[in-house]
Scaffold this motif. Structure first.
Motif, PDB file in Angstrom:
ATOM      1  N   LYS A 212       9.853  12.125  33.505  1.00 57.12           N
ATOM      2  CA  LYS A 212      10.628  13.057  32.678  1.00 57.12           C
ATOM      3  C   LYS A 212      10.172  13.037  31.224  1.00 57.12           C
ATOM      4  O   LYS A 212      10.672  13.811  30.424  1.00 57.12           O
ATOM      5  CB  LYS A 212      12.120  12.760  32.820  1.00 57.12           C
ATOM      6  N   GLU A 213       9.225  12.184  30.920  1.00 54.91           N
ATOM      7  CA  GLU A 213       8.628  12.131  29.594  1.00 54.91           C
ATOM      8  C   GLU A 213       7.676  13.323  29.437  1.00 54.91           C
ATOM      9  O   GLU A 213       6.879  13.602  30.327  1.00 54.91           O
ATOM     10  CB  GLU A 213       7.853  10.818  29.477  1.00 54.91           C
ATOM     11  N   ALA A 214       7.761  14.018  28.324  1.00 57.45           N
ATOM     12  CA  ALA A 214       6.978  15.239  28.094  1.00 57.45           C
ATOM     13  C   ALA A 214       5.597  14.914  27.535  1.00 57.45           C
ATOM     14  O   ALA A 214       5.360  14.981  26.332  1.00 57.45           O
ATOM     15  CB  ALA A 214       7.726  16.179  27.155  1.00 57.45           C
ATOM     16  N   VAL A 215       4.675  14.548  28.429  1.00 63.08           N
ATOM     17  CA  VAL A 215       3.289  14.280  28.042  1.00 63.08           C
ATOM     18  C   VAL A 215       2.357  14.933  29.048  1.00 63.08           C
ATOM     19  O   VAL A 215       2.675  15.044  30.230  1.00 63.08           O
ATOM     20  CB  VAL A 215       2.980  12.766  27.917  1.00 63.08           C
ATOM     21  N   ALA A 216       1.199  15.359  28.561  1.00 59.42           N
ATOM     22  CA  ALA A 216       0.259  16.076  29.413  1.00 59.42           C
ATOM     23  C   ALA A 216      -0.593  15.158  30.280  1.00 59.42           C
ATOM     24  O   ALA A 216      -0.898  15.496  31.426  1.00 59.42           O
ATOM     25  CB  ALA A 216      -0.644  16.968  28.557  1.00 59.42           C
ATOM     26  N   GLU A 217      -1.011  14.018  29.722  1.00 55.60           N
ATOM     27  CA  GLU A 217      -1.941  13.155  30.434  1.00 55.60           C
ATOM     28  C   GLU A 217      -1.472  11.703  30.418  1.00 55.60           C
ATOM     29  O   GLU A 217      -0.656  11.312  29.577  1.00 55.60           O
ATOM     30  CB  GLU A 217      -3.339  13.245  29.807  1.00 55.60           C
ATOM     31  N   ILE A 218      -2.026  10.930  31.310  1.00 49.33           N
ATOM     32  CA  ILE A 218      -1.622   9.535  31.467  1.00 49.33           C
ATOM     33  C   ILE A 218      -1.848   8.717  30.197  1.00 49.33           C
ATOM     34  O   ILE A 218      -1.142   7.761  29.927  1.00 49.33           O
ATOM     35  CB  ILE A 218      -2.336   8.898  32.681  1.00 49.33           C
ATOM     36  N   PHE A 219      -2.813   9.129  29.373  1.00 48.64           N
ATOM     37  CA  PHE A 219      -3.140   8.402  28.144  1.00 48.64           C
ATOM     38  C   PHE A 219      -1.967   8.359  27.163  1.00 48.64           C
ATOM     39  O   PHE A 219      -1.883   7.450  26.348  1.00 48.64           O
ATOM     40  CB  PHE A 219      -4.354   9.034  27.459  1.00 48.64           C
TER      41      PHE A 219
ATOM     42  N   ASP B  99       4.394   2.950  28.342  1.00 50.19           N
ATOM     43  CA  ASP B  99       4.255   1.867  29.312  1.00 50.19           C
ATOM     44  C   ASP B  99       5.452   1.824  30.263  1.00 50.19           C
ATOM     45  O   ASP B  99       5.284   1.610  31.466  1.00 50.19           O
ATOM     46  CB  ASP B  99       4.108   0.523  28.607  1.00 50.19           C
ATOM     47  N   ILE B 100       6.635   2.028  29.716  1.00 49.95           N
ATOM     48  CA  ILE B 100       7.839   1.983  30.558  1.00 49.95           C
ATOM     49  C   ILE B 100       7.827   3.112  31.574  1.00 49.95           C
ATOM     50  O   ILE B 100       8.061   2.888  32.759  1.00 49.95           O
ATOM     51  CB  ILE B 100       9.117   2.022  29.690  1.00 49.95           C
ATOM     52  N   ALA B 101       7.529   4.339  31.131  1.00 44.06           N
ATOM     53  CA  ALA B 101       7.480   5.474  32.059  1.00 44.06           C
ATOM     54  C   ALA B 101       6.385   5.266  33.095  1.00 44.06           C
ATOM     55  O   ALA B 101       6.565   5.589  34.277  1.00 44.06           O
ATOM     56  CB  ALA B 101       7.269   6.777  31.296  1.00 44.06           C
ATOM     57  N   GLY B 102       5.247   4.725  32.674  1.00 45.08           N
ATOM     58  CA  GLY B 102       4.163   4.454  33.613  1.00 45.08           C
ATOM     59  C   GLY B 102       4.577   3.454  34.681  1.00 45.08           C
ATOM     60  O   GLY B 102       4.295   3.636  35.869  1.00 45.08           O
ATOM     61  N   ALA B 103       5.259   2.394  34.263  1.00 43.77           N
ATOM     62  CA  ALA B 103       5.714   1.378  35.210  1.00 43.77           C
ATOM     63  C   ALA B 103       6.728   1.970  36.190  1.00 43.77           C
ATOM     64  O   ALA B 103       6.668   1.704  37.396  1.00 43.77           O
ATOM     65  CB  ALA B 103       6.317   0.194  34.460  1.00 43.77           C
TER      66      ALA B 103
ATOM     67  N   THR C 165      -3.160  10.345  44.048  1.00 45.61           N
ATOM     68  CA  THR C 165      -4.082  10.832  43.019  1.00 45.61           C
ATOM     69  C   THR C 165      -3.335  11.186  41.752  1.00 45.61           C
ATOM     70  O   THR C 165      -2.133  11.492  41.769  1.00 45.61           O
ATOM     71  CB  THR C 165      -4.878  12.075  43.469  1.00 45.61           C
ATOM     72  N   GLN C 166      -4.087  11.161  40.652  1.00 44.81           N
ATOM     73  CA  GLN C 166      -3.556  11.542  39.351  1.00 44.81           C
ATOM     74  C   GLN C 166      -4.743  12.061  38.551  1.00 44.81           C
ATOM     75  O   GLN C 166      -5.762  11.384  38.415  1.00 44.81           O
ATOM     76  CB  GLN C 166      -2.905  10.334  38.685  1.00 44.81           C
ATOM     77  N   LEU C 167      -4.660  13.292  38.063  1.00 42.72           N
ATOM     78  CA  LEU C 167      -5.769  13.959  37.380  1.00 42.72           C
ATOM     79  C   LEU C 167      -5.453  14.145  35.901  1.00 42.72           C
ATOM     80  O   LEU C 167      -4.317  14.442  35.539  1.00 42.72           O
ATOM     81  CB  LEU C 167      -6.029  15.324  38.028  1.00 42.72           C
TER      82      LEU C 167
ATOM     83  N   VAL D 250       1.853  15.183  32.980  1.00 42.91           N
ATOM     84  CA  VAL D 250       1.339  14.112  33.824  1.00 42.91           C
ATOM     85  C   VAL D 250       2.124  14.058  35.132  1.00 42.91           C
ATOM     86  O   VAL D 250       3.351  14.229  35.134  1.00 42.91           O
ATOM     87  CB  VAL D 250       1.343  12.749  33.078  1.00 42.91           C
ATOM     88  N   HIS D 251       1.411  13.909  36.240  1.00 47.41           N
ATOM     89  CA  HIS D 251       2.059  13.845  37.547  1.00 47.41           C
ATOM     90  C   HIS D 251       1.135  13.145  38.537  1.00 47.41           C
ATOM     91  O   HIS D 251      -0.070  13.027  38.315  1.00 47.41           O
ATOM     92  CB  HIS D 251       2.450  15.235  38.057  1.00 47.41           C
ATOM     93  N   PHE D 252       1.731  12.697  39.619  1.00 46.28           N
ATOM     94  CA  PHE D 252       1.027  11.940  40.645  1.00 46.28           C
ATOM     95  C   PHE D 252       1.263  12.592  41.996  1.00 46.28           C
ATOM     96  O   PHE D 252       2.363  13.038  42.293  1.00 46.28           O
ATOM     97  CB  PHE D 252       1.550  10.501  40.685  1.00 46.28           C
ATOM     98  N   HIS D 253       0.224  12.627  42.817  1.00 44.95           N
ATOM     99  CA  HIS D 253       0.304  13.189  44.159  1.00 44.95           C
ATOM    100  C   HIS D 253       0.354  12.051  45.169  1.00 44.95           C
ATOM    101  O   HIS D 253      -0.455  11.122  45.095  1.00 44.95           O
ATOM    102  CB  HIS D 253      -0.935  14.036  44.466  1.00 44.95           C
TER     103      HIS D 253
END
Length: 145
Positions: A47-54, A58-62, A87-89, A101-104
């Motif tokens: 739910k964090e508004a970011v385009a890419e994993i970069f 860290d919390i949202a990634g975890a 996958t994640q592009l 950012v999203h994951f399949h």
């Protein structure tokens, strides 16, 4: 890639567009891909508004990784595929089409080819029936997100 507040995932997260939910928490939403590459294709979207994993915190990634794992386990239990593709592009050159950012999580069988992406919209009833199978498996899990 620049974040666009009007992207389809942002609209889904704001409730402006509907989706077939699999799992939701305060930080992440997992839902069925409307143009699945295989039956049971689930998207995990922070739910964090970011385009890419970069740019993902860290919390949202975890939390995303924890959710991806839970969804993959539930998809495997519900659909019994031979494998799971995660996958994640990042960026257009990598094939990213939505600037959020999203994951399949995609179930795989050795004898099935992936459907061409963005070609066919799945029937809502089929997505809902597959989602229900996955939800049942998630409900049986005692893990929290």
């Amino acid at each position: 890639m620049h974040y666009d507040n009007h992207n389809i995932f942002a609209k889904i997260l704001r409730g402006e567009l509907t989706c077939v939910k699999v799992l939701e928490s305060k930080k992440v939403l997992a839902f069925m891909d409307f143009m699945p590459e295989a039956d049971g294709h689930v998207l995990v979207v922070p739910k964090e508004a970011v385009a890419e994993i970069f740019d993902l915190s860290d919390i949202a990634g975890a939390i995303c990784f924890h959710t991806i794992r839970r969804v993959a386990i539930a998809v495997r239990a519900a659909l019994k595929p031979e494998g799971i593709l995660v996958t994640q592009l990042n960026g257009v050159a990598a094939g990213q089409t939505v600037p959020h950012v999203h994951f399949h999580v995609i179930p795989r069988r050795a004898d099935e080819k992936l459907k061409p992406y963005k070609r066919t919209i799945a029937k809502l009833g089929k997505l809902e029936s597959i989602a229900q199978l996955i939800r049942i498996q998630l409900e049986q899990s005692s893990e929290l997100i």
